[in-house]
Each structure stands twice: as C-alpha cells, then as structure tokens.
Design an enzyme around this catalytic site. Structure first.
Site, mmCIF file in Angstrom:
data_model
loop_
_atom_site.group_PDB
_atom_site.id
_atom_site.type_symbol
_atom_site.label_atom_id
_atom_site.label_comp_id
_atom_site.label_asym_id
_atom_site.label_seq_id
_atom_site.Cartn_x
_atom_site.Cartn_y
_atom_site.Cartn_z
ATOM 1 C CB CYS A 398 -0.910 0.039 1.227
ATOM 2 S SG CYS A 398 -2.189 -1.221 1.259
ATOM 3 C CG LEU A 400 -2.448 7.518 1.816
ATOM 4 C CD1 LEU A 400 -3.436 7.847 0.702
ATOM 5 C CD2 LEU A 400 -3.196 7.149 3.089
ATOM 6 C CD GLN A 406 -3.481 13.187 -2.436
ATOM 7 O OE1 GLN A 406 -4.217 13.742 -3.257
ATOM 8 N NE2 GLN A 406 -3.784 12.006 -1.895
ATOM 9 N N GLY A 409 4.951 16.728 -4.599
ATOM 10 C CA GLY A 409 6.089 15.896 -4.936
ATOM 11 C C GLY A 409 6.401 14.798 -3.945
ATOM 12 C CE1 TYR A 410 7.142 16.366 1.344
ATOM 13 C CE2 TYR A 410 5.001 17.349 0.929
ATOM 14 C CZ TYR A 410 6.260 17.426 1.471
ATOM 15 O OH TYR A 410 6.653 18.558 2.132
ATOM 16 C CD GLU A 432 -0.557 -6.397 -2.711
ATOM 17 O OE1 GLU A 432 -1.743 -6.599 -2.394
ATOM 18 O OE2 GLU A 432 0.386 -6.405 -1.885
#
Length: 543
Positions: A398, A400, A406, A409-410, A432
């Site tokens: 996962c 996020l 958001q 550039g993270y 995945e």
C-alpha cells in the site's frame, strides 16, 4: 477497444421511466437514478444525474446536540428534511459519493428505475424421472417452506419496529451507523410471488438465502435432506449478489459499504474522508473525527484529544529512523512489534484507499512512514508498506500520501524511496496490483521520468535488462512504460534497417524543466539501512 457488454445485453428491456412531477420522495428507492442539485465549479448549483445507493434517517449525534445546548430535538415532519440519500454521481469518481439531504432531489425531472432482470430460463432434465417418494418429500418441503414464510410475514407485521417487506421507505430507513446494502423495495405480493417461484429450487435441495442473509429454516422437513455443505454454493451466483461493476467496483469477498465518516482532523489539517473505513460504530456519524498526528489514535471530541495529548509522549512514529535529509525523515516499523500504531495507520489509510481490505492483520508487513520535521515533532506526510516475504517480489503493498500533502512531490519521493530499498536488497521490485487511479498515474510518471533520465545520461547501448538492473524496475514495468512512451512521444525510429530510440529535443527540454522543478530527491548516502532478515519463527504470522 469496445467496452465489455454483459451477456444477453440486447435482450434486456430498457429501464422504466417515471415522468417528473408524478412521483414523491417516498417513491424513490435504492437503485433509482434521478437528478440532484450539487455545487457547481463556478459556485452555483447544478443538477447532476446520480444513483441512489442507500437511504437512511438523518442521524442525530447526542454529543453534538449537547454542545449546541439542545436537550431534545424533535424530528422534522417533512420527509424531505427527515431522509438522507447516499448517492453516486454519474460519470464522477467514487470518492465523491456523499450523503445528500432529501431537499436536494429534483422531483420535477424524470426518475429512472433499475433495469428489470431477465427471467432465467428453466433447466430441463432429459431422461430422468422423479420417484414417487421424492415427489412426496418435495411436496412436504413446499408446504413447510410456505408455512414458514407466511409465519415470518405475520410476525413481521405484528412487530411495529421490525422492518418487513411492506414497510414504507420513511420507516424502513435506519439511523444506525452501519450502512445498509442497496436493495430495491418490493411489495408483499412481489415477495410472495418470489417465494413461490423459489419453492421449486428449495425442493431440489438448494438452500434459499434471502436478501438479508437469513436462511429459511424448514422445521417440517425430513432429516433425509440435510443442508448442502458450503462447498456446494456456486461462486458465480454469490458474486452476482454483490455490486462488482459500475459505481461500486469492489472485492468480491466484501459487501459494498457506503462512506461512514465525514471529516478527519489530523493536527492542524481538516480533510474529507473519501471511502469507507471500519472505525468503531460510535464514531460513524460524528461531524469530525479527531486523530492524534503522532500515535494516530482517534477520538470523538477535541476535549478528549487534548486530554490525550497531555499523556501521549510520542513526537515521531514508534520505529527506527533510517533516513534523514533536510526536513524529511523515514521511519521503519514492524507490524508485529508496533501492532497498535500499524492498525491505526491502516484504518486511516482506508479512508483514502478503496481497493485495499487489510485493517487488522498487519503482522506480515513492514511500514515505512515519511515525516516532515519541525520544532514540534515529526508530522506524517505519507507511507508505504511492503511484505516481509513477497512471493511475487512486490516492493510496495500500500502507498499513500495524505490528501493535505498531495501535489507537492511527496508521492514520487515515496516511490523513489521504495526503489532505493530494492536496490539495497539487490532485487527488482514492482507495486502490488491493482493500483488506485492516483497511484497508477504517479507510478507511470516516475517510470517514464526515470527511464528517460537514464537514456539521456548514457552514451552506451542499453537493453531492457540493463535498464531494469540499474533502476530496479521490473522488466514488465519497463516494457509497459516503453510502449506508453513510444506511442505518445513517438520515440521509435527506423534507422539503417533497425529500430532505434530517438528522443526529440522537445521531450529533452520538457524533462530538463521537470527535473529542475523537482527539488526533493532521495539521496542514497543518507540511507542507513540493511535489508532485514527474518527467521522462520518471526515469519509465523497470526494474532
């Protein structure tokens, strides 16, 4: 490519339409489509087509009522003010699904009913005759099923608080935080007709499961016909009972759920929840769910959060800091050791990831949390998890970036860090599948930028395997990125009887500007980490 059409799509009749102004709000049921007012991009209201996924009474939060000084709040008399509808906006992303008040429904426009299902063709068995004894047993089963169904119907009528088949929409809508599964309302006669049609199937030894998951108990049946084992159920028939397409695309092993949280406050940021997350039931209808930004514990009020902060001594995730450069740090956490924190992290991430179903079994995973440091502590920006032992060589399970961070550039920084770990391990890695829509865009952009950067900085002939070994990107991902680049940017050229890759000057200028604009990069010399090695006992996952 033409879109997939279901089998016998052309034989299905068109959906029934009720003209506007000829129906009321009590007529609207789950599965219907109608126009609903919503805020437009220019600040004014617009009417958009939406599908009704669930109906409920407006929840009354006791804590919020006490804050407003209201001891008792009377229920509004108008159905438009009493009911709420969970809707999916047509041609919009599922994360925009929301509860809307009944006053926003446009009853003057047409109402589209769900498309009626095609009647299944009767199965004919040739060359087999039912013995007289079996016929008598089938007759007994029919009588027992009929008597039991009528008894259940009478009991439902006798209890005023029990929702039955003939209960109207206003009384059947529940104020419970647990969302209801969308089903079309049916009258009592329709239910009886369906029961009579299903009696033949019951007589053949198939167990009848109704819409609410209750199994009809045939007390009068003989013990010669025991219920079939679980393995006798058809997987295809069970999948059809779920919404596995359209607005509610989901895992076939999980019942569709509607969004149960409104807003989350994490530190100084307050964000909207996107999807369902299995937080405890008492937190479902709170106006704001307050989350401690350091330990990720959740609370129902700012007072309880402030009292918790006086006792909570965490200023960073409870793991090992393996990377630090400027104001960015990465912490490594073991899901088996930091069990509570990783579970809270999974619950929080489920609010923004719809395709993942892992909440509590976090022991097989390692978590890498990216934080931004300041004088008050390390504030979480995003994270990714990976399996301790992946049979498919996945380097990310996962991933996020929190919504408030958001478009800074993270996301690419998280992806680059995951591939840096793969380089230290000496493996090729891939995320995945399936990826979310935003995750797929981020990975495609990172792969394209990495491959073009490698091609522009090399003077030797490189192959697909060379690119994979230097970047730790799998061969399949490199090939897919090549196909996308060559089709969109036309990089393939025919030169001296062979195909070569030629990067136009416009593409070179574009990627030079993008590289100058991207200020945050992973510096491998700042990573202090060795690939963890787990013994057989440490890989025994479980509670």
């Amino acid at each position: 490519m033409a879109p997939h059409t279901p089998k016998d799509e052309g034989l299905q009749p068109p959906p029934p339409i009720t003209p506007g102004g000829t129906y009321s709000i009590q007529t609207v049921s789950v599965g219907c489509k109608l126009y609903i007012r919503r805020p437009g991009p220019d600040g004014q209201e617009e009417e958009r087509l939406a599908e009704i996924l669930s109906i409920r009474d407006k929840p009354v939060n006791a804590y919020a009522a006490r804050l407003r000084g209201e001891i008792k709040q009377e229920e509004p008399q108008r159905p438009e003010e009493r009911l709420e509808f969970f809707v999916h906006w047509d041609q919009f992303n599922k994360r925009l699904d929301d509860w809307v008040s009944g006053t926003r429904l446009v009853l003057t426009r047409d109402l589209e009913w769900p498309r009626p299902k095609a009647t299944p063709s009767a199965k004919k068995v040739v060359g087999k005759k039912t013995p007289a004894k079996n016929q008598r047993q089938q007759s007994l089963l029919k009588r027992a099923a009929t008597a039991n169904a009528l008894a259940v119907g009478k009991a439902a009528k006798a209890e005023p608080g029990t929702p039955g088949p003939s209960t109207p929409a206003s009384t059947r809508a529940s104020a419970s935080p647990a969302p209801s599964i969308g089903k079309k309302r049916k009258t009592l006669h329709e239910e009886e007709d369906e029961e009579e049609e299903d009696l033949d199937a019951d007589a053949e030894g198939e167990m009848d499961v109704d819409a609410e998951g209750e199994v009809l108990d045939l007390d009068g049946a003989e013990s010669a016909h025991p219920p079939p084992p679980v393995s006798a159920f058809s997987k295809e028939q069970e999948i059809e009972k779920l919404r596995t397409s359209g607005s509610m695309t989901q895992s076939i092993s999980e019942i569709a759920r509607v969004k149960n949280l409104n807003r989350l406050q994490i530190g100084k940021h307050e964000v909207d929840a996107w999807y369902f997350s299995p937080y405890p039931q008492e937190y479902a209808h709170l106006p704001v769910l307050y989350i401690c930004e350091f330990c990720l514990s959740y609370f129902g009020s700012p007072f309880v959060l402030s009292r918790h902060r006086k006792r909570c001594n965490l200023l960073h995730p409870p793991g090992n800091e393996i990377y630090r450069h400027e104001d960015i740090s990465f912490f490594e956490l073991d899901g088996k050791r930091q069990l509570t924190y990783c579970r809270n992290l999974s619950l929080l991430s489920k609010c923004f990831l719809d395709h993942k179903t892992l909440y509590y079994d976090v022991t097989p995973f390692l978590y890498y949390v990216m934080c931004q440091r300041d004088s008050s502590g390390c504030h979480m920006v995003g994270y990714f998890s990976k399996e301790k032992e992946s049979a498919d060589n996945y380097n990310v399970a996962c991933i996020l970036t929190l919504p408030q961070h958001q478009r800074h550039g993270y996301g690419k920084l998280l992806i680059e860090f995951s591939y840096e770990l793969s380089k230290r391990e000496g493996k090729l890695g891939s995320p995945e599948k399936p990826l979310s829509d935003l995750g797929l865009l981020g990975y495609r952009a990172y792969w394209a930028e990495t491959i073009i950067d490698l091609l522009m900085n090399t003077t030797e002939d490189v192959s697909i395997d060379d690119i994979a070994q230097k970047t730790s990107i799998t061969h399949a991902d490199v090939m897919n990125t090549y196909v996308c680049l060559c089709t969109t940017l036309q990089l393939f050229k025919h030169y001296k009887g062979q195909h070569v890759i030629s990067i136009p000057e416009a593409v070179q200028e574009r990627y030079k500007k993008a590289k100058e604009k991207r200020k945050r990069r992973i510096h491998p010399e700042c990573l202090i980490w060795k690939p963890p090695v787990f013994s057989r006992d440490q890989l025994r996952f479980g509670w």
